[in-house]
Design a protein around this motif. Structure first.
Motif, PDB file in Angstrom:
ATOM      1  N   ARG A 405     119.490 -47.170  52.469  1.00 27.12           N
ATOM      2  CA  ARG A 405     119.816 -47.331  52.122  1.00 27.12           C
ATOM      3  C   ARG A 405     120.922 -47.869  53.155  1.00 27.12           C
ATOM      4  O   ARG A 405     121.764 -48.570  53.262  1.00 27.12           O
ATOM      5  CB  ARG A 405     121.201 -45.877  51.645  1.00 27.12           C
ATOM      6  CG  ARG A 405     121.182 -45.093  50.946  1.00 27.12           C
ATOM      7  CD  ARG A 405     121.060 -44.315  50.181  1.00 27.12           C
ATOM      8  NE  ARG A 405     120.816 -42.980  51.412  1.00 27.12           N
ATOM      9  CZ  ARG A 405     119.532 -41.998  50.868  1.00 27.12           C
ATOM     10  NH1 ARG A 405     119.328 -42.312  50.017  1.00 27.12           N
ATOM     11  NH2 ARG A 405     119.484 -40.807  52.009  1.00 27.12           N
ATOM     12  N   ALA A 406     120.728 -47.774  54.330  1.00 25.14           N
ATOM     13  CA  ALA A 406     121.352 -48.384  55.676  1.00 25.14           C
ATOM     14  C   ALA A 406     120.831 -49.820  55.632  1.00 25.14           C
ATOM     15  O   ALA A 406     121.846 -51.067  55.520  1.00 25.14           O
ATOM     16  CB  ALA A 406     120.578 -48.563  56.845  1.00 25.14           C
ATOM     17  N   ARG A 407     119.650 -50.420  55.627  1.00 22.01           N
ATOM     18  CA  ARG A 407     119.670 -51.572  55.197  1.00 22.01           C
ATOM     19  C   ARG A 407     119.876 -52.487  53.699  1.00 22.01           C
ATOM     20  O   ARG A 407     119.871 -53.681  54.089  1.00 22.01           O
ATOM     21  CB  ARG A 407     118.029 -51.833  55.656  1.00 22.01           C
ATOM     22  CG  ARG A 407     117.470 -51.047  57.083  1.00 22.01           C
ATOM     23  CD  ARG A 407     115.904 -51.200  56.936  1.00 22.01           C
ATOM     24  NE  ARG A 407     115.572 -53.344  57.259  1.00 22.01           N
ATOM     25  CZ  ARG A 407     115.281 -53.835  57.467  1.00 22.01           C
ATOM     26  NH1 ARG A 407     113.830 -52.615  58.079  1.00 22.01           N
ATOM     27  NH2 ARG A 407     114.657 -55.217  58.158  1.00 22.01           N
ATOM     28  N   ALA A 408     119.861 -52.007  52.522  1.00 31.74           N
ATOM     29  CA  ALA A 408     119.836 -52.117  51.783  1.00 31.74           C
ATOM     30  C   ALA A 408     120.799 -51.327  50.895  1.00 31.74           C
ATOM     31  O   ALA A 408     120.732 -51.143  49.579  1.00 31.74           O
ATOM     32  CB  ALA A 408     119.231 -52.319  50.750  1.00 31.74           C
ATOM     33  N   PRO A 409     122.576 -51.048  51.493  1.00 32.09           N
ATOM     34  CA  PRO A 409     122.992 -50.311  50.349  1.00 32.09           C
ATOM     35  C   PRO A 409     122.821 -50.094  49.117  1.00 32.09           C
ATOM     36  O   PRO A 409     123.827 -49.713  48.075  1.00 32.09           O
ATOM     37  CB  PRO A 409     123.879 -50.054  51.157  1.00 32.09           C
ATOM     38  CG  PRO A 409     124.676 -51.866  52.157  1.00 32.09           C
ATOM     39  CD  PRO A 409     122.620 -52.005  52.311  1.00 32.09           C
ATOM     40  N   ARG A 410     123.654 -51.293  48.837  1.00 25.96           N
ATOM     41  CA  ARG A 410     123.376 -51.344  47.721  1.00 25.96           C
ATOM     42  C   ARG A 410     122.721 -52.028  46.280  1.00 25.96           C
ATOM     43  O   ARG A 410     123.136 -53.334  45.294  1.00 25.96           O
ATOM     44  CB  ARG A 410     125.192 -52.873  47.096  1.00 25.96           C
ATOM     45  CG  ARG A 410     126.404 -51.820  47.807  1.00 25.96           C
ATOM     46  CD  ARG A 410     127.578 -52.728  48.038  1.00 25.96           C
ATOM     47  NE  ARG A 410     127.340 -53.973  48.629  1.00 25.96           N
ATOM     48  CZ  ARG A 410     128.160 -53.238  50.087  1.00 25.96           C
ATOM     49  NH1 ARG A 410     128.298 -52.139  50.752  1.00 25.96           N
ATOM     50  NH2 ARG A 410     127.648 -55.059  50.560  1.00 25.96           N
ATOM     51  N   SER A 411     122.128 -52.222  47.106  1.00 25.57           N
ATOM     52  CA  SER A 411     120.486 -52.573  46.449  1.00 25.57           C
ATOM     53  C   SER A 411     120.604 -52.364  45.209  1.00 25.57           C
ATOM     54  O   SER A 411     120.078 -50.688  44.808  1.00 25.57           O
ATOM     55  CB  SER A 411     119.491 -53.301  46.901  1.00 25.57           C
ATOM     56  OG  SER A 411     118.690 -51.990  47.467  1.00 25.57           O
ATOM     57  N   SER A 412     119.568 -52.668  43.894  1.00 26.03           N
ATOM     58  CA  SER A 412     118.352 -51.865  43.335  1.00 26.03           C
ATOM     59  C   SER A 412     117.946 -50.867  43.358  1.00 26.03           C
ATOM     60  O   SER A 412     117.477 -49.776  42.738  1.00 26.03           O
ATOM     61  CB  SER A 412     118.132 -53.237  41.974  1.00 26.03           C
ATOM     62  OG  SER A 412     117.447 -53.577  43.132  1.00 26.03           O
ATOM     63  N   THR A 413     116.849 -52.023  44.490  1.00 18.24           N
ATOM     64  CA  THR A 413     116.000 -50.912  44.482  1.00 18.24           C
ATOM     65  C   THR A 413     116.479 -49.483  45.711  1.00 18.24           C
ATOM     66  O   THR A 413     116.249 -48.413  45.391  1.00 18.24           O
ATOM     67  CB  THR A 413     115.702 -51.417  46.264  1.00 18.24           C
ATOM     68  OG1 THR A 413     114.849 -53.256  45.818  1.00 18.24           O
ATOM     69  CG2 THR A 413     113.864 -50.900  46.064  1.00 18.24           C
TER      70      THR A 413
END
Length: 429
Positions: A405-413
């Protein structure tokens, strides 16, 4: 009727903070792990146990309860069919004192029941057949550890078996060889209790078991079990993040003459040394120790006699698992990923706990390299029961989610991972 109440079970539940509903849920989870089928117990089932309406649960349910509690069913007040229940306690006894007596006496009762020879009175001869029986139960503890890992029930059960081995010392006459072997068995059980506590992140309890195990091992003179205890101590300090103490403990293990006699012990000591070097951020020391561990593993005699605990887990897969841990700590994520794949390829089927830990570490290595989708897919392969019930795995997966969540907070992953943990983990929590 009150006279038939299972007061031992009630005392154990009170001591461990279990309500009827929470114990039913814990036993249901253990049943699913043991049989593959979800248990059907609820709070009313446990109330039937406490009231004495069910005096001897079905065999699978008993095994599940024993897994949860770490105690045999008889020590929890259950009575096999055809056996008369014991007389109730005097009604004028103080209830709080009675509760403490029941709780404190559970382990003693379990050990004494096992130590006594059925149908005999007075002093009896303790022999190697008694030692063999304890060693078989030790093998069962090892198998349970590799399947479930870190559970409080395993720790408690191993500690009770250690007391059983010590009770045999006073149960009759024995040769010095038998007495040394009994101390060795007690040390082995304590070392398993220690490892279960380490694996469950209960480090204060682990240190208590460690001190007991070390004293018993000295009385036994068993080099192999001394190695196991000190090597576990090194692993414990490594997990706590204290590499200086980890090196010191592991050096005691590596300094035993058994490591010069048997390359398998030497290899394990070196592999764990490499993992400690990783915690200390020493690249050169890590690689040197791993090279030496691999060389020692290549030199082992496969036909040599070795203890069951060593044969059950140490091989090329475990060496790669320790290398994976070392390179993760060093921040060398491609090397960590490589060792993770090599470990999973050769890991033996019964190593369920190790499989979950390795898979979780692989997910961390992939995430650190920016491969978010592969990392998430890998993390989702960790069985939900390990993800929610094994302390180390649970902690590492929580850290994985936070890092994702820190590295890709709004990603689908990240959204996929959040939904997965909410739905899949809630079902087993």
């Amino acid at each position: 009727m009150d006279a038939t109440r299972n007061e031992a079970l009630e005392a154990w539940m009170d001591e461990h903070g279990h309500s009827s509903n929470s114990l039913a849920e814990a036993v249901n989870r253990a049943l699913e792990q043991l049989t593959g089928r979800t248990g059907g117990l609820d709070g009313s089932s446990i109330r039937d146990w406490k009231a004495g309406r069910v005096r001897w649960p079905k065999s699978a349910t008993r095994r599940a309860l024993e897994t949860v509690s770490g105690l045999p069913a008889t020590a929890l007040g259950f009575v096999p069919r055809g056996r008369a229940p014991s007389a109730p306690a005097a009604p004028q006894e103080d209830p709080e004192m009675k509760r403490r007596t029941l709780v404190g006496g559970i382990a003693v009762a379990a050990a004494a029941a096992a130590a006594a020879a059925p149908g005999t009175t007075g002093t009896r001869r303790i022999g190697m057949s008694d030692v063999d029986r304890l060693q078989q139960r030790f093998a069962e503890v090892i198998a349970s550890d590799h399947r479930y890992g870190g559970q409080l029930g395993i720790e408690q059960h191993a500690a009770i078996l250690a007391e059983e081995a010590l009770n045999l010392q006073a149960a009759g006459s024995a040769t010095q060889r038998v007495r040394s072997s009994l101390y060795g068995c007690a040390a082995a059980f304590r070392s398993s209790a220690m490892w279960a506590a380490i694996d469950g992140r209960r480090y204060a309890d682990a240190k208590v078991h460690m001190r007991e195990a070390q004293a018993l091992a000295e009385m036994s003179g068993d080099q192999a079990i001394k190695f196991r205890i000190w090597s576990h101590a090194g692993a414990m300090y490594r997990h706590i993040g204290r590499p200086t103490e980890a090196f010191a403990a592991n050096d005691v293990a590596r300094g035993l003459h058994i490591t010069r006699r048997d390359p398998m012990f030497a290899s394990l000591g070196l592999a764990r040394q490499a993992a400690i070097h990783g915690t200390a951020h020493d690249h050169t020391g890590t690689r040197r120790a791993l090279d030496q561990a691999e060389d020692a593993l290549d030199r082992i005699d496969p036909d040599a006699h070795r203890p069951v605990w060593l044969l059950a887990f140490y091989d090329e897969a475990e060496l790669n698992s320790l290398a994976l841990s070392a390179f993760l700590a060093l921040g060398d994520y491609p090397a960590a990923e490589s060792h993770a794949h090599r470990c999973l390829t050769t890991l033996r089927p019964h190593m369920l706990r190790s499989h979950a830990i390795t898979t979780t570490r692989l997910a961390h290595a992939q995430l650190a390299q920016g491969d978010f989708e592969a990392a998430t897919a890998t993390a989702m392969r960790v069985p939900a029961d390990a993800a929610t019930q094994h302390a180390r795995v649970s902690r590492m997966l929580q850290e994985f989610g936070a890092a994702l969540r820190a590295r890709a907070p709004r990603s689908s992953t990240a959204q996929t991972w959040t939904e997965y943990t909410r739905d899949a983990w809630r079902a087993t929590a």
